[in-house]
Design a protein around this motif. Structure first.
Motif, PDB file in Angstrom:
ATOM      1  N   GLY A 195       0.808  -1.216   0.000  1.00 12.62           N
ATOM      2  CA  GLY A 195       0.000   0.000   0.000  1.00 12.62           C
ATOM      3  C   GLY A 195       0.833   1.254   0.000  1.00 12.62           C
ATOM      4  N   VAL A 196       1.870   1.306   0.829  1.00 14.56           N
ATOM      5  CA  VAL A 196       2.733   2.491   0.903  1.00 14.56           C
ATOM      6  C   VAL A 196       3.492   2.687  -0.400  1.00 14.56           C
ATOM      7  CG1 VAL A 196       4.761   3.457   2.053  1.00 14.56           C
ATOM      8  CG2 VAL A 196       2.935   2.426   3.415  1.00 14.56           C
ATOM      9  N   SER A 197       3.947   1.596  -1.003  1.00 13.77           N
ATOM     10  CA  SER A 197       4.709   1.707  -2.246  1.00 13.77           C
ATOM     11  C   SER A 197       3.845   2.242  -3.384  1.00 13.77           C
ATOM     12  CB  SER A 197       5.293   0.346  -2.626  1.00 13.77           C
ATOM     13  OG  SER A 197       5.915   0.401  -3.889  1.00 13.77           O
ATOM     14  N   ASP A 198       2.662   1.679  -3.555  1.00 12.91           N
ATOM     15  CA  ASP A 198       1.813   2.107  -4.663  1.00 12.91           C
ATOM     16  C   ASP A 198       1.289   3.519  -4.472  1.00 12.91           C
ATOM     17  OD1 ASP A 198       2.240  -0.281  -5.854  1.00 12.91           O
ATOM     18  OD2 ASP A 198       0.224  -1.072  -5.614  1.00 12.91           O
ATOM     19  N   ARG A 199       1.197   3.971  -3.231  1.00 14.48           N
ATOM     20  CA  ARG A 199       0.662   5.305  -2.981  1.00 14.48           C
ATOM     21  C   ARG A 199       1.735   6.378  -2.932  1.00 14.48           C
ATOM     22  NH1 ARG A 199      -4.101   7.985  -3.582  1.00 14.48           N
ATOM     23  NH2 ARG A 199      -4.224   9.747  -2.138  1.00 14.48           N
ATOM     24  N   TRP A 200       2.882   6.082  -2.298  1.00 17.20           N
ATOM     25  CA  TRP A 200       3.867   7.121  -2.023  1.00 17.20           C
ATOM     26  C   TRP A 200       5.259   6.813  -2.568  1.00 17.20           C
ATOM     27  CZ3 TRP A 200       1.767   7.065   3.589  1.00 17.20           C
ATOM     28  CH2 TRP A 200       0.657   7.919   3.674  1.00 17.20           C
ATOM     29  N   THR A 201       5.889   5.747  -2.082  1.00 17.12           N
ATOM     30  CA  THR A 201       7.314   5.554  -2.358  1.00 17.12           C
ATOM     31  C   THR A 201       7.604   4.976  -3.727  1.00 17.12           C
ATOM     32  OG1 THR A 201       7.325   3.326  -1.392  1.00 17.12           O
ATOM     33  CG2 THR A 201       7.675   5.184   0.113  1.00 17.12           C
ATOM     34  N   HIS A 202       6.722   4.137  -4.268  1.00 16.16           N
ATOM     35  CA  HIS A 202       6.906   3.466  -5.570  1.00 16.16           C
ATOM     36  C   HIS A 202       8.197   2.644  -5.616  1.00 16.16           C
ATOM     37  CE1 HIS A 202       3.554   5.897  -6.903  1.00 16.16           C
ATOM     38  NE2 HIS A 202       4.203   6.997  -6.548  1.00 16.16           N
ATOM     39  N   GLY A 203       8.553   2.066  -4.478  1.00 19.56           N
ATOM     40  CA  GLY A 203       9.742   1.229  -4.430  1.00 19.56           C
ATOM     41  C   GLY A 203       9.525  -0.168  -4.980  1.00 19.56           C
ATOM     42  N   LEU A 204       8.268  -0.604  -5.048  1.00 18.89           N
ATOM     43  CA  LEU A 204       7.936  -1.908  -5.610  1.00 18.89           C
ATOM     44  C   LEU A 204       7.272  -1.726  -6.962  1.00 18.89           C
ATOM     45  CD1 LEU A 204       6.356  -3.536  -2.402  1.00 18.89           C
ATOM     46  CD2 LEU A 204       8.724  -3.721  -3.193  1.00 18.89           C
ATOM     47  N   ASP A 205       7.340  -2.765  -7.786  1.00 19.48           N
ATOM     48  CA  ASP A 205       6.650  -2.715  -9.078  1.00 19.48           C
ATOM     49  C   ASP A 205       5.160  -2.501  -8.852  1.00 19.48           C
ATOM     50  OD1 ASP A 205       9.029  -3.130 -10.355  1.00 19.48           O
ATOM     51  OD2 ASP A 205       8.734  -5.292 -10.591  1.00 19.48           O
ATOM     52  N   ALA A 206       4.576  -1.597  -9.637  1.00 19.40           N
ATOM     53  CA  ALA A 206       3.170  -1.248  -9.458  1.00 19.40           C
ATOM     54  C   ALA A 206       2.262  -2.417  -9.825  1.00 19.40           C
ATOM     55  CB  ALA A 206       2.827  -0.025 -10.293  1.00 19.40           C
ATOM     56  N   MET A 207       1.090  -2.450  -9.182  1.00 16.29           N
ATOM     57  CA  MET A 207       0.076  -3.468  -9.459  1.00 16.29           C
ATOM     58  C   MET A 207      -1.207  -2.775  -9.908  1.00 16.29           C
ATOM     59  SD  MET A 207       0.439  -6.122  -6.224  1.00 16.29           S
ATOM     60  CE  MET A 207      -0.698  -7.307  -6.943  1.00 16.29           C
TER      61      MET A 207
END
Length: 323
Positions: A240-252
């Motif tokens: 949740g944090v990656s997709d919303r803010w950091t984008h450190g993981l590949d998007a889903m």
């Protein structure tokens, strides 16, 4: 003689009811397997990733375990002394060593291996229904551990195992998920009730790989359930944090993200309930300074990871999907 006839009639009626229930349970299990085959056919036709192949392998293992459990229950019946005091205890009536599921898993597999092994001059011994049930029950945790790992990998990599299924495939999966537990319950005279396999497998994650319990370590069942809750909560939060803010993981995509989060939180909730029902370790045996410190630390860990999981879920719901 006036009392014997009513008793015989009641006994015959009870026996007939059990036979009808077993037949109905077998019919429900057959419906579940047909629906499962429909789902697996769609999965095979649409499989296109390594993650999808790995998850499909887990589904096939689950289908084989369910089939063995159905056959075993049909051949063995249910234990007469099963205690209806919680899913773990009911399922544990099928095991010879209820205090250590790791020993039970190894022993159950060894019994079946010995049964199928024969020499040239010895007849093949028969594998009883009870042997089959014991083996499935004792080793369910291994499959559940692999499933938890697959869910975490999906959340962290963003690679979903399959596309959004059509309505007919979803209906087939739903029929299988509902019919199989009901069928197992009827076959076992409700000693294996709906939800028992789920909670039991969470209570025995990885148990078949460990050694016998030791006073120098925390019990494996308790530790594994605790770790399952924490790991799944953190995976949901990171997604949740990656997709919303950091984008450190590949998007889903939004649908895939919500589906993966939902599955992860359902398993985490089941593990939390399992953790509540399992006996807590006597921390005095493990060099702890006091039980209050251990309880406080455990509650803080569960509370903190639960809070960040809720945050991750909120962010996942409010974030649009990958372009």
């Amino acid at each position: 003689m006036t009392l014997i006839a009513p008793l015989d009639a009641a006994s015959d009626l009870k026996l007939t009811g059990r036979r009808v229930a077993r037949s109905g349970g077998a019919a429900l299990c057959a419906v579940a397997f047909v629906a499962w085959l429909v789902w697996l056919a769609w999965r095979l036709a649409t499989m296109h990733t390594v993650v999808g192949a790995a998850v499909l392998a887990l589904e096939l293992v689950a289908a084989a375990a369910a089939c063995a459990l159905v056959v075993g229950l049909w051949r063995a019946g249910s234990p007469a002394d099963a205690a209806p005091r919680g899913s773990s205890r009911r399922m544990r009536t099928w095991l010879d060593e209820p205090d250590d599921e790791r020993s039970s898993a190894r022993q159950a597999c060894a019994d079946v291996a010995n049964a199928v092994r024969r020499t040239s001059d010895a007849p093949r011994p028969e594998i009883s229904g009870t042997d089959m049930v014991r083996t499935v029950v004792a080793t369910e945790g291994l499959r559940r551990a692999a499933f938890v790992a697959a869910v975490v990998i999906v959340l962290l990599t963003g690679r979903v195992p399959f596309d959004l299924p059509p309505v007919w495939a979803t209906v087939a999966l739903g029929v299988s998920v509902i019919a199989l537990p009901l069928g197992l319950g009827m076959l076992s005279q409700w000693h294996v009730r709906p939800g028992d396999r789920f909670f039991w497998s969470l209570a025995t994650i990885g148990a078949g790989l460990g050694r016998s319990s030791s006073a120098s370590v925390v019990p494996a069942r308790w530790t594994a359930a605790m770790a399952t809750v924490v790991v799944l909560n953190l995976a949901v939060a990171l997604r949740g944090v990656s997709d919303r803010w950091t984008h450190g993981l590949d998007a889903m995509s939004r649908d895939a993200r919500l589906a993966a989060m939902f599955v992860a939180l359902v398993v985490a909730a089941g593990a939390l309930n399992t953790l509540r029902t399992l006996p807590h370790p006597d921390v005095g045996l493990f060099g702890a300074t006091g039980r209050l410190d251990e309880v406080t630390t455990r509650r803080w860990a569960l509370g903190a990871t639960g809070a960040v999981a809720v945050l991750g879920l909120v962010l996942g719901v409010s974030t649009p999907g990958a372009p």
